[in-house]
Design a protein around this motif. Structure first.
Motif, short mmCIF file in Angstrom:
data_model
loop_
_atom_site.label_atom_id
_atom_site.label_comp_id
_atom_site.label_asym_id
_atom_site.label_seq_id
_atom_site.Cartn_x
_atom_site.Cartn_y
_atom_site.Cartn_z
N LYS A 134 0.81 -1.23 0.00
CA LYS A 134 0.00 0.00 0.00
C LYS A 134 0.84 1.27 0.00
CE LYS A 134 -3.85 -2.37 2.26
NZ LYS A 134 -4.78 -2.42 3.40
N HIS A 135 1.94 1.21 -0.73
CA HIS A 135 2.76 2.41 -0.94
C HIS A 135 3.04 2.58 -2.43
CE1 HIS A 135 3.60 3.27 3.32
NE2 HIS A 135 3.66 1.97 3.48
N SER A 136 2.07 2.24 -3.27
CA SER A 136 2.27 2.28 -4.72
C SER A 136 1.46 3.42 -5.33
CB SER A 136 1.84 0.95 -5.34
OG SER A 136 2.63 -0.11 -4.87
N ASP A 137 1.90 3.85 -6.53
CA ASP A 137 1.16 4.86 -7.25
C ASP A 137 0.35 4.22 -8.38
OD1 ASP A 137 2.99 4.29 -9.28
OD2 ASP A 137 4.25 6.02 -8.79
N ALA A 138 -0.41 5.03 -9.09
CA ALA A 138 -1.28 4.52 -10.14
C ALA A 138 -0.50 3.85 -11.26
CB ALA A 138 -2.13 5.67 -10.70
N ALA A 139 0.68 4.39 -11.56
CA ALA A 139 1.49 3.81 -12.64
C ALA A 139 1.90 2.38 -12.31
CB ALA A 139 2.72 4.68 -12.89
N GLU A 140 2.23 2.12 -11.06
CA GLU A 140 2.63 0.77 -10.67
C GLU A 140 1.44 -0.20 -10.72
OE1 GLU A 140 6.44 1.66 -7.74
OE2 GLU A 140 4.40 1.85 -6.94
N ILE A 141 0.27 0.28 -10.36
CA ILE A 141 -0.92 -0.56 -10.47
C ILE A 141 -1.24 -0.84 -11.94
CG2 ILE A 141 -3.40 -0.69 -9.99
CD1 ILE A 141 -2.88 0.97 -7.47
N ASP A 142 -1.08 0.18 -12.80
CA ASP A 142 -1.32 -0.02 -14.23
C ASP A 142 -0.34 -1.04 -14.80
OD1 ASP A 142 -3.37 1.79 -14.20
OD2 ASP A 142 -2.18 3.46 -15.00
N GLU A 143 0.90 -0.99 -14.37
CA GLU A 143 1.88 -1.96 -14.86
C GLU A 143 1.53 -3.37 -14.39
OE1 GLU A 143 6.72 -2.43 -15.19
OE2 GLU A 143 5.89 -1.78 -13.26
N PHE A 144 1.09 -3.49 -13.15
CA PHE A 144 0.66 -4.78 -12.62
C PHE A 144 -0.49 -5.32 -13.47
CE2 PHE A 144 -1.26 -7.08 -8.70
CZ PHE A 144 -0.62 -8.26 -9.04
N THR A 145 -1.39 -4.43 -13.86
CA THR A 145 -2.53 -4.84 -14.69
C THR A 145 -2.07 -5.31 -16.06
OG1 THR A 145 -4.02 -3.30 -13.55
CG2 THR A 145 -4.68 -4.06 -15.75
N SER A 146 -1.23 -4.53 -16.72
CA SER A 146 -0.83 -4.89 -18.08
C SER A 146 -0.01 -6.17 -18.11
CB SER A 146 -0.02 -3.74 -18.71
OG SER A 146 1.20 -3.53 -18.02
N LYS A 147 0.86 -6.38 -17.14
CA LYS A 147 1.66 -7.59 -17.10
C LYS A 147 0.80 -8.81 -16.74
CE LYS A 147 5.58 -5.64 -18.10
NZ LYS A 147 6.25 -5.91 -19.39
N SER A 148 -0.19 -8.61 -15.89
CA SER A 148 -1.09 -9.70 -15.55
C SER A 148 -1.92 -10.11 -16.77
CB SER A 148 -2.02 -9.30 -14.39
OG SER A 148 -1.27 -9.07 -13.20
N VAL A 149 -2.37 -9.13 -17.54
CA VAL A 149 -3.11 -9.43 -18.78
C VAL A 149 -2.23 -10.22 -19.75
CG1 VAL A 149 -4.14 -8.40 -20.84
CG2 VAL A 149 -4.71 -7.50 -18.57
N GLU A 150 -0.98 -9.82 -19.86
CA GLU A 150 -0.05 -10.53 -20.75
C GLU A 150 0.11 -11.99 -20.32
OE1 GLU A 150 4.62 -10.33 -22.23
OE2 GLU A 150 3.81 -8.75 -20.94
N ILE A 151 0.27 -12.22 -19.02
CA ILE A 151 0.40 -13.60 -18.51
C ILE A 151 -0.88 -14.38 -18.76
CG2 ILE A 151 0.61 -14.96 -16.39
CD1 ILE A 151 2.55 -12.78 -15.37
N ALA A 152 -2.01 -13.77 -18.45
CA ALA A 152 -3.30 -14.45 -18.62
C ALA A 152 -3.53 -14.81 -20.09
CB ALA A 152 -4.42 -13.56 -18.11
N THR A 153 -3.19 -13.91 -20.99
CA THR A 153 -3.35 -14.18 -22.42
C THR A 153 -2.49 -15.35 -22.86
OG1 THR A 153 -3.84 -11.84 -22.83
CG2 THR A 153 -3.16 -13.17 -24.72
#
Length: 392
Positions: A134-153
């Motif tokens: 809980k010390h992250s910014d929006a950019a780090e959450i967005d990166e987590f999202t994009s990399k998770s989508v890549e793995i899921a795909t």
């Protein structure tokens, strides 16, 4: 002169026995204190090039030393919220190193996900750990999202549940880590990848090692049955994918691989050679598998974790200073990294698991005999010589 020498050796043996006994039986207070000291040692070692040195020893040396450093800080920060800000900073530093040219150099960028499922899964798990602090910014959450989508795909479009880590080479443990990172995303950000994880688990269950009922060690280019060097890792992450299946797998693993003093690399009743995954085997046991199993036992709330930890304190020759702690005189920093990660292990998604039956504390008795027998023999010799001198 001989009598003084024997007395001196007897005193040393008594001190060693006393320290060893304390490590075996005394209660423990702050579980993170020693780990934080290990992390201070590891930070200095990494800055001094220990990760590059580790890379020369095995293919993922640089990656693992940095990844485990960051992940251990995540676990410390979640266990002790007062350290969470420091933990986030250190995890971020570690993640940057994993994504650097040095961190990606051993891996193939053409694989799906990019750099292969080993690199993608571990870095995504660290990203999730950073978010969990809980010390992250929006950019780090967005990166987590994009990399998770890549793995899921990559999992959605693959014909197998076990993706390649290197071209034509796949180990199930690496896919376990990647799927766990998707579970972590769903827990921290938004439910999105539940069906991917469910489908993966169903497919993985149809590909268990027939000899043990566990996930195999390797599937490509050839099928290799379950081995402890990968099973210890699998049991660490499987609990955050499906706790019930993880408990069933852990109990099989414990029955087939864990014995009274360590963890066998190969299942009971079979033998094999050590390699880069297991390290050298001593009486069939792997030191690296034993260290990682400590973490697996912790996430399964198994009291065997306390036994493995205490045996490590006894045999690992720990040196503790005011600010740092290291094992085996600090000769193998990556070993310290694995130990710190295992000693602070905790589930990141699953709730605490029901405690397993820990059995009795009689496992300490052989160690206590080994510790005290030399001292007792030496003091017996001193007493005998004293009686002879009095008789004359």
């Amino acid at each position: 002169m001989l009598r003084k020498f024997v007395i001196g050796v007897a005193v040393i043996a008594t001190i060693v026995a006393g320290v060893g006994t304390a490590r075996l039986v005394l209660p423990r207070t702050d579980p993170t204190r020693g780990v934080v000291k290990q992390l201070a040692f590891l930070r200095a070692e990494i800055e001094g090039g220990a990760d590059h040195a580790a890379q020369k020893q095995f293919p993922e040396g640089y990656f693992f030393l940095n990844a485990l450093y960051g992940l251990t800080w995540v676990q410390v920060g979640l266990t002790d919220p007062a350290r969470s800000a420091d933990a986030a900073a250190e995890a971020r530093w570690s993640l940057d190193r994993l994504q650097s040219a040095d961190g990606t150099a051993p891996f193939d960028a053409s694989l799906k996900p990019r750099y292969g499922v080993f690199h993608a899964g571990w870095t995504n798990w660290l990203r999730g750990g950073l978010i969990a602090l809980k010390h992250s910014d929006a950019a780090e959450i967005d990166e987590f999202t994009s990399k998770s989508v890549e793995i899921a795909t990559a999992f959605r479009t693959a014909r197998t549940p076990f993706l390649d880590s290197y071209p034509g080479q796949a180990w199930p443990v690496d896919s376990v880590v990647a799927i766990a990172s998707l579970r972590l995303y769903d827990d921290l950000v938004a439910p999105r990848f539940g069906q991917i994880a469910t489908n993966w688990l169903a497919a993985a269950k149809t590909r268990l090692d027939p000899a043990t009922g566990l996930l195999p060690h390797q599937v490509t280019p050839a099928l290799v049955g379950a081995r402890a060097s990968s099973q210890g890792m699998i049991q660490r992450f499987l609990v955050d994918i499906d706790p019930a299946f993880a408990r069933a797998q852990y109990e099989i693993f414990k029955d087939r691989f864990v014995n009274g003093i360590g963890v066998r690399e190969y299942p009971k009743g079979s033998t094999g050679q050590g390699d880069v995954d297991s390290g050298p085997l001593i009486l069939g046991m792997s030191l690296s598998a034993t260290v990682v199993t400590l973490g697996a036992a912790r996430v399964q709330h198994d009291p065997v974790a306390d036994r493995l930890s205490r045996e490590g304190e006894l045999l690992g020759l720990p040196l503790t200073g005011l600010k740092t702690k290291r094992y085996l005189f600090g000769a193998v920093p990556i070993g310290d990294a694995f130990l710190a990660w295992s000693a602070s292990a905790r589930p990141l998604v699953a709730a605490d698991q029901p405690e397993l039956n820990g059995g009795s504390g009689w496992w300490r008795l052989p160690w206590l005999l080994v510790l005290w027998l030399p001292a007792l023999i030496l003091w017996g010799l001193v007493r005998r010589r004293r009686k002879r001198r009095r008789a004359h």
